[in-house]
Design an enzyme around this catalytic site. Structure first.
Site, PDB file in Angstrom:
ATOM      1  N   ALA A  58      -3.369  -0.913  -6.168  1.00  0.00           N
ATOM      2  CA  ALA A  58      -4.798  -1.347  -7.055  1.00  0.00           C
ATOM      3  C   ALA A  58      -4.132  -2.224  -8.036  1.00  0.00           C
ATOM      4  O   ALA A  58      -4.911  -3.265  -8.562  1.00  0.00           O
ATOM      5  CB  ALA A  58      -5.262  -0.153  -7.784  1.00  0.00           C
ATOM      6  N   GLU A  59      -3.021  -2.437  -8.445  1.00  0.00           N
ATOM      7  CA  GLU A  59      -2.314  -3.111  -9.452  1.00  0.00           C
ATOM      8  C   GLU A  59      -1.737  -4.677  -8.822  1.00  0.00           C
ATOM      9  O   GLU A  59      -1.432  -5.621  -9.627  1.00  0.00           O
ATOM     10  CB  GLU A  59      -1.412  -2.582 -10.350  1.00  0.00           C
ATOM     11  N   ALA A  81       1.126  -0.237   0.862  1.00  0.00           N
ATOM     12  CA  ALA A  81       0.676   0.468   1.918  1.00  0.00           C
ATOM     13  C   ALA A  81      -0.442   1.508   1.248  1.00  0.00           C
ATOM     14  O   ALA A  81      -0.074   2.239   0.359  1.00  0.00           O
ATOM     15  CB  ALA A  81       1.717   1.334   2.370  1.00  0.00           C
ATOM     16  N   VAL A  82      -1.623   1.397   1.690  1.00  0.00           N
ATOM     17  CA  VAL A  82      -2.624   2.285   1.481  1.00  0.00           C
ATOM     18  C   VAL A  82      -2.668   3.296   2.668  1.00  0.00           C
ATOM     19  O   VAL A  82      -3.445   2.931   3.801  1.00  0.00           O
ATOM     20  CB  VAL A  82      -3.763   1.527   0.757  1.00  0.00           C
ATOM     21  N   ILE A  83      -2.874   4.668   2.547  1.00  0.00           N
ATOM     22  CA  ILE A  83      -2.787   5.485   3.637  1.00  0.00           C
ATOM     23  C   ILE A  83      -3.840   6.393   3.462  1.00  0.00           C
ATOM     24  O   ILE A  83      -3.921   7.162   2.572  1.00  0.00           O
ATOM     25  CB  ILE A  83      -1.414   5.917   3.776  1.00  0.00           C
ATOM     26  N   ALA A  86      -3.645  10.149   2.864  1.00  0.00           N
ATOM     27  CA  ALA A  86      -2.986  10.507   1.649  1.00  0.00           C
ATOM     28  C   ALA A  86      -4.121  10.135   0.422  1.00  0.00           C
ATOM     29  O   ALA A  86      -3.586  10.510  -0.732  1.00  0.00           O
ATOM     30  CB  ALA A  86      -1.652  10.269   1.260  1.00  0.00           C
ATOM     31  N   HIS A  89      -9.602   8.284  -2.498  1.00  0.00           N
ATOM     32  CA  HIS A  89     -10.307   6.927  -2.919  1.00  0.00           C
ATOM     33  C   HIS A  89      -9.835   5.746  -2.261  1.00  0.00           C
ATOM     34  O   HIS A  89      -9.710   4.621  -2.759  1.00  0.00           O
ATOM     35  CB  HIS A  89      -9.943   6.716  -4.540  1.00  0.00           C
ATOM     36  N   MET A 114      -1.957 -11.301   1.770  1.00  0.00           N
ATOM     37  CA  MET A 114      -2.098  -9.963   1.757  1.00  0.00           C
ATOM     38  C   MET A 114      -1.460  -9.295   2.764  1.00  0.00           C
ATOM     39  O   MET A 114      -2.000  -9.033   3.951  1.00  0.00           O
ATOM     40  CB  MET A 114      -3.837  -9.471   1.799  1.00  0.00           C
ATOM     41  N   ARG A 128       4.208  -0.369  11.570  1.00  0.00           N
ATOM     42  CA  ARG A 128       3.975  -1.724  10.931  1.00  0.00           C
ATOM     43  C   ARG A 128       5.165  -2.133  10.096  1.00  0.00           C
ATOM     44  O   ARG A 128       4.910  -3.255   9.696  1.00  0.00           O
ATOM     45  CB  ARG A 128       2.620  -1.927  10.554  1.00  0.00           C
TER      46      ARG A 128
HETATM   47  N1  INI Z   1      -1.562   3.318  -4.117  1.00  0.00           N
HETATM   48  C1  INI Z   1      -0.993   2.673  -3.005  1.00  0.00           C
HETATM   49  O1  INI Z   1      -0.464   1.561  -3.016  1.00  0.00           O
HETATM   50  N2  INI Z   1      -1.185   3.421  -1.725  1.00  0.00           N
HETATM   51  C2  INI Z   1      -1.735   4.759  -1.675  1.00  0.00           C
HETATM   52  O2  INI Z   1      -1.719   5.138  -0.659  1.00  0.00           O
HETATM   53  C3  INI Z   1      -2.290   4.918  -2.871  1.00  0.00           C
HETATM   54  N3  INI Z   1      -2.979   6.478  -2.724  1.00  0.00           N
HETATM   55  O3  INI Z   1      -2.666   7.006  -1.999  1.00  0.00           O
HETATM   56  O4  INI Z   1      -3.651   7.058  -3.754  1.00  0.00           O
HETATM   57  C4  INI Z   1      -2.080   4.553  -4.053  1.00  0.00           C
HETATM   58  N4  INI Z   1      -2.764   4.916  -5.300  1.00  0.00           N
HETATM   59  C5  INI Z   1      -2.460   4.433  -6.588  1.00  0.00           C
HETATM   60  C6  INI Z   1      -3.617   3.233  -6.981  1.00  0.00           C
HETATM   61  O5  INI Z   1      -3.055   1.981  -6.350  1.00  0.00           O
HETATM   62  C7  INI Z   1      -3.370   2.909  -8.276  1.00  0.00           C
HETATM   63  O6  INI Z   1      -1.856   2.638  -8.424  1.00  0.00           O
HETATM   64  C8  INI Z   1      -3.683   3.985  -9.309  1.00  0.00           C
HETATM   65  O7  INI Z   1      -5.066   4.410  -8.794  1.00  0.00           O
HETATM   66  C9  INI Z   1      -3.612   3.684 -10.796  1.00  0.00           C
HETATM   67  O8  INI Z   1      -4.467   2.601 -10.960  1.00  0.00           O
END
Ligand code: INI
Length: 156
Positions: A58-59, A81-83, A86, A89, A114, A128
């Site tokens: 997200a950052e 990696a966004v899984i 887990a 959201h 990206m 991957r």
């Molecule tokens: N951030 C990730 O990069 N990957 C994930 O799978 C993930 N999960 O599982 O929640 C994740 N969450 C943190 C998010 O990106 C932010 O850092 C957090 O919400 C603070 O803003």
């Protein structure tokens, strides 16, 4: 017919910023290594590769935008990696991350690539990140080289 602009993979003369998330480091660390390996293999001096860490995907857009607007980098490579398994959201993180990265690129006119895995499971992500489905970090670095090259050709 006029010009045809096709990216080349000559040794880059510019600096690159890799922006990586610390979340899911087991997967993201090999993406970073893959991106670095690609850049060095194409003749980039390792000293011209900078690396910034964000807490999570997200950052990534904010660091990417700050890097892109600094004027110091020919390209920015976002890795993470966004899984889904887990992440409750998941959809929110993925869609804001993707649109934020696009926005960083369009606002700065610097290629912001990206290279973020979005998968259902950790197994798919690992596939991957240097196992049976290649390395998305390496692919992202290839895209950075190609985009910088095409943009330089159009602008010159
Ligand atoms: N951030 C990730 O990069 N990957 C994930 O799978 C993930 N999960 O599982 O929640 C994740 N969450 C943190 C998010 O990106 C932010 O850092 C957090 O919400 C603070 O803003």
């Amino acid at each position: 017919m006029g010009a045809v602009y096709l990216g080349t993979y000559e040794p880059p003369k510019w600096r690159v910023l890799i922006v990586a998330s610390r979340f899911n480091e087991l997967v993201v660390d090999p993406l970073v290594e893959g991106a670095k390996r690609c850049l060095v293999r194409h003749g980039m001096d390792e000293a011209n590769i900078d690396l910034a860490y964000a807490p999570g995907a997200a950052e990534l857009p904010l660091l990417a935008k700050v890097g892109a607007k600094s004027g110091r980098y020919g390209a920015i490579i976002c890795l993470g990696a966004v899984i889904r398994g887990a992440t409750s959201h998941y959809d929110v993180v993925v869609s804001s991350m993707a649109s934020g990265i696009l926005n960083a690129s369009l606002e700065s006119e610097v290629p912001v690539i990206m290279g973020v895995l979005t998968t259902d499971s950790i197994e798919q992500a690992l596939e991957r990140a240097g196992t049976k489905a290649g390395n998305k970090g390496f692919d992202a670095a290839m895209a950075a080289l190609e985009m910088r090259s095409v943009m330089d050709q159009i602008q010159s």
